[in-house]
Design a protein around this motif. Structure first.
Motif, PDB file in Angstrom:
ATOM      1  N   ALA A  75       0.837  -1.205   0.000  1.00 30.07           N
ATOM      2  CA  ALA A  75       0.000   0.000   0.000  1.00 30.07           C
ATOM      3  C   ALA A  75       0.872   1.256   0.000  1.00 30.07           C
ATOM      4  N   ALA A  76       1.918   1.244   0.797  1.00 29.72           N
ATOM      5  CA  ALA A  76       2.835   2.393   0.841  1.00 29.72           C
ATOM      6  C   ALA A  76       3.526   2.572  -0.512  1.00 29.72           C
ATOM      7  N   LEU A  77       3.933   1.487  -1.120  1.00 33.03           N
ATOM      8  CA  LEU A  77       4.566   1.556  -2.434  1.00 33.03           C
ATOM      9  C   LEU A  77       3.607   2.131  -3.473  1.00 33.03           C
ATOM     10  N   SER A  78       2.343   1.771  -3.371  1.00 29.39           N
ATOM     11  CA  SER A  78       1.364   2.275  -4.345  1.00 29.39           C
ATOM     12  C   SER A  78       1.111   3.773  -4.201  1.00 29.39           C
ATOM     13  N   ARG A  79       1.446   4.327  -3.037  1.00 28.37           N
ATOM     14  CA  ARG A  79       1.235   5.764  -2.798  1.00 28.37           C
ATOM     15  C   ARG A  79       2.504   6.592  -2.954  1.00 28.37           C
ATOM     16  N   VAL A  80       3.606   5.972  -3.326  1.00 26.90           N
ATOM     17  CA  VAL A  80       4.885   6.662  -3.361  1.00 26.90           C
ATOM     18  C   VAL A  80       4.886   7.824  -4.357  1.00 26.90           C
ATOM     19  N   ASP A  81       4.096   7.740  -5.415  1.00 24.57           N
ATOM     20  CA  ASP A  81       4.060   8.822  -6.404  1.00 24.57           C
ATOM     21  C   ASP A  81       3.441  10.102  -5.853  1.00 24.57           C
ATOM     22  N   GLN A  82       2.824  10.016  -4.690  1.00 26.72           N
ATOM     23  CA  GLN A  82       2.246  11.206  -4.058  1.00 26.72           C
ATOM     24  C   GLN A  82       3.277  11.969  -3.217  1.00 26.72           C
ATOM     25  N   LEU A  83       4.441  11.387  -3.044  1.00 30.99           N
ATOM     26  CA  LEU A  83       5.486  12.032  -2.251  1.00 30.99           C
ATOM     27  C   LEU A  83       6.154  13.147  -3.043  1.00 30.99           C
ATOM     28  N   PRO A  84       6.791  14.084  -2.344  1.00 28.28           N
ATOM     29  CA  PRO A  84       7.532  15.140  -3.038  1.00 28.28           C
ATOM     30  C   PRO A  84       8.624  14.546  -3.926  1.00 28.28           C
ATOM     31  N   LEU A  85       8.808  15.131  -5.071  1.00 31.26           N
ATOM     32  CA  LEU A  85       9.749  14.632  -6.068  1.00 31.26           C
ATOM     33  C   LEU A  85      11.156  14.376  -5.519  1.00 31.26           C
ATOM     34  N   PRO A  86      11.714  15.258  -4.675  1.00 29.11           N
ATOM     35  CA  PRO A  86      13.098  15.037  -4.212  1.00 29.11           C
ATOM     36  C   PRO A  86      13.304  13.730  -3.434  1.00 29.11           C
ATOM     37  N   ILE A  87      12.272  13.204  -2.788  1.00 27.96           N
ATOM     38  CA  ILE A  87      12.446  11.978  -1.997  1.00 27.96           C
ATOM     39  C   ILE A  87      11.753  10.765  -2.626  1.00 27.96           C
ATOM     40  N   ARG A  88      11.044  10.977  -3.695  1.00 30.27           N
ATOM     41  CA  ARG A  88      10.228   9.917  -4.302  1.00 30.27           C
ATOM     42  C   ARG A  88      11.045   8.686  -4.708  1.00 30.27           C
ATOM     43  N   ALA A 120      14.013   7.602  -3.786  1.00 31.05           N
ATOM     44  CA  ALA A 120      14.609   6.885  -2.656  1.00 31.05           C
ATOM     45  C   ALA A 120      13.556   6.077  -1.901  1.00 31.05           C
ATOM     46  N   ARG A 121      12.409   6.691  -1.662  1.00 28.34           N
ATOM     47  CA  ARG A 121      11.338   5.987  -0.936  1.00 28.34           C
ATOM     48  C   ARG A 121      10.788   4.825  -1.755  1.00 28.34           C
ATOM     49  N   LYS A 122      10.688   5.028  -3.060  1.00 30.71           N
ATOM     50  CA  LYS A 122      10.199   3.948  -3.919  1.00 30.71           C
ATOM     51  C   LYS A 122      11.140   2.755  -3.841  1.00 30.71           C
ATOM     52  N   ALA A 123      12.435   3.004  -3.899  1.00 33.40           N
ATOM     53  CA  ALA A 123      13.415   1.921  -3.801  1.00 33.40           C
ATOM     54  C   ALA A 123      13.326   1.223  -2.447  1.00 33.40           C
ATOM     55  N   GLU A 124      13.169   1.997  -1.383  1.00 33.56           N
ATOM     56  CA  GLU A 124      13.059   1.416  -0.040  1.00 33.56           C
ATOM     57  C   GLU A 124      11.824   0.536   0.083  1.00 33.56           C
ATOM     58  N   TRP A 125      10.677   1.053  -0.368  1.00 30.71           N
ATOM     59  CA  TRP A 125       9.429   0.282  -0.265  1.00 30.71           C
ATOM     60  C   TRP A 125       9.469  -0.945  -1.163  1.00 30.71           C
ATOM     61  N   GLN A 126      10.032  -0.812  -2.359  1.00 28.63           N
ATOM     62  CA  GLN A 126      10.130  -1.962  -3.260  1.00 28.63           C
ATOM     63  C   GLN A 126      11.011  -3.047  -2.649  1.00 28.63           C
ATOM     64  N   ASP A 127      12.110  -2.649  -2.058  1.00 27.75           N
ATOM     65  CA  ASP A 127      13.006  -3.597  -1.400  1.00 27.75           C
ATOM     66  C   ASP A 127      12.287  -4.312  -0.258  1.00 27.75           C
ATOM     67  N   LEU A 128      11.543  -3.562   0.537  1.00 36.29           N
ATOM     68  CA  LEU A 128      10.801  -4.153   1.650  1.00 36.29           C
ATOM     69  C   LEU A 128       9.739  -5.127   1.143  1.00 36.29           C
ATOM     70  N   VAL A 129       9.007  -4.746   0.111  1.00 34.03           N
ATOM     71  CA  VAL A 129       7.983  -5.623  -0.463  1.00 34.03           C
ATOM     72  C   VAL A 129       8.620  -6.924  -0.932  1.00 34.03           C
ATOM     73  N   GLU A 130       9.725  -6.830  -1.624  1.00 34.52           N
ATOM     74  CA  GLU A 130      10.401  -8.031  -2.135  1.00 34.52           C
ATOM     75  C   GLU A 130      10.900  -8.913  -0.999  1.00 34.52           C
ATOM     76  N   ARG A 131      11.447  -8.304   0.039  1.00 33.96           N
ATOM     77  CA  ARG A 131      11.939  -9.080   1.193  1.00 33.96           C
ATOM     78  C   ARG A 131      10.793  -9.789   1.890  1.00 33.96           C
ATOM     79  N   LEU A 132       9.697  -9.070   2.125  1.00 36.69           N
ATOM     80  CA  LEU A 132       8.546  -9.675   2.783  1.00 36.69           C
ATOM     81  C   LEU A 132       7.928 -10.783   1.932  1.00 36.69           C
ATOM     82  N   ALA A 133       7.883 -10.586   0.625  1.00 36.19           N
ATOM     83  CA  ALA A 133       7.354 -11.625  -0.265  1.00 36.19           C
ATOM     84  C   ALA A 133       8.214 -12.885  -0.181  1.00 36.19           C
ATOM     85  N   ARG A 134       9.522 -12.713  -0.074  1.00 29.67           N
ATOM     86  CA  ARG A 134      10.410 -13.883   0.077  1.00 29.67           C
ATOM     87  C   ARG A 134      10.152 -14.588   1.405  1.00 29.67           C
ATOM     88  N   GLU A 135       9.909 -13.823   2.465  1.00 28.13           N
ATOM     89  CA  GLU A 135       9.621 -14.416   3.770  1.00 28.13           C
ATOM     90  C   GLU A 135       8.306 -15.187   3.738  1.00 28.13           C
TER      91      GLU A 135
END
Length: 98
Positions: free
Chosen positions: A48-61, A63-78
């Motif tokens: 859900a957080a990853l799906s909302r990342v495009d609403q974040l300010p451009l300067p941090i978008r 980095a946050r997208k990469a962080e959330w994508q990494d977390l999603v992938e890690r959790l999916a592996r678990e």
């Protein structure tokens, strides 16, 4: 079969989207295994957080997208590892025909 509580519907959906072929195992584990349910709830929240990342300010978008994508992938592996472990346990309890 026990009914999945309303509070766990997002967790169930997140796991089923990734592993539809294991629906019965997922439904059983979501009801019976609190750790698995928590893992799936975290996956749903991260997606859900990853799906909302495009609403974040451009300067941090990015980095946050990469962080959330990494977390999603890690959790999916678990989740996958927990499902595979459960499948192995289930197979080990099946008595072969004589």
């Amino acid at each position: 079969m026990k009914i999945v509580p309303e509070s766990s519907r997002a967790a169930l959906s997140a796991a089923l989207r990734r592993f539809p072929e294991l629906e019965l195992t997922i439904r059983r584990m979501i009801v019976a295994d609190q750790n698995f349910r928590d893992m799936c709830e975290e996956l749903a929240e991260a997606e859900a957080a990853l799906s909302r990342v495009d609403q974040l300010p451009l300067p941090i978008r990015a980095a946050r997208k990469a962080e959330w994508q990494d977390l999603v992938e890690r959790l999916a592996r678990e989740v996958d590892a927990a499902l595979q472990e459960q499948q192995a346990v289930t197979r080990s309890h099946i008595v072969p025909p004589r």
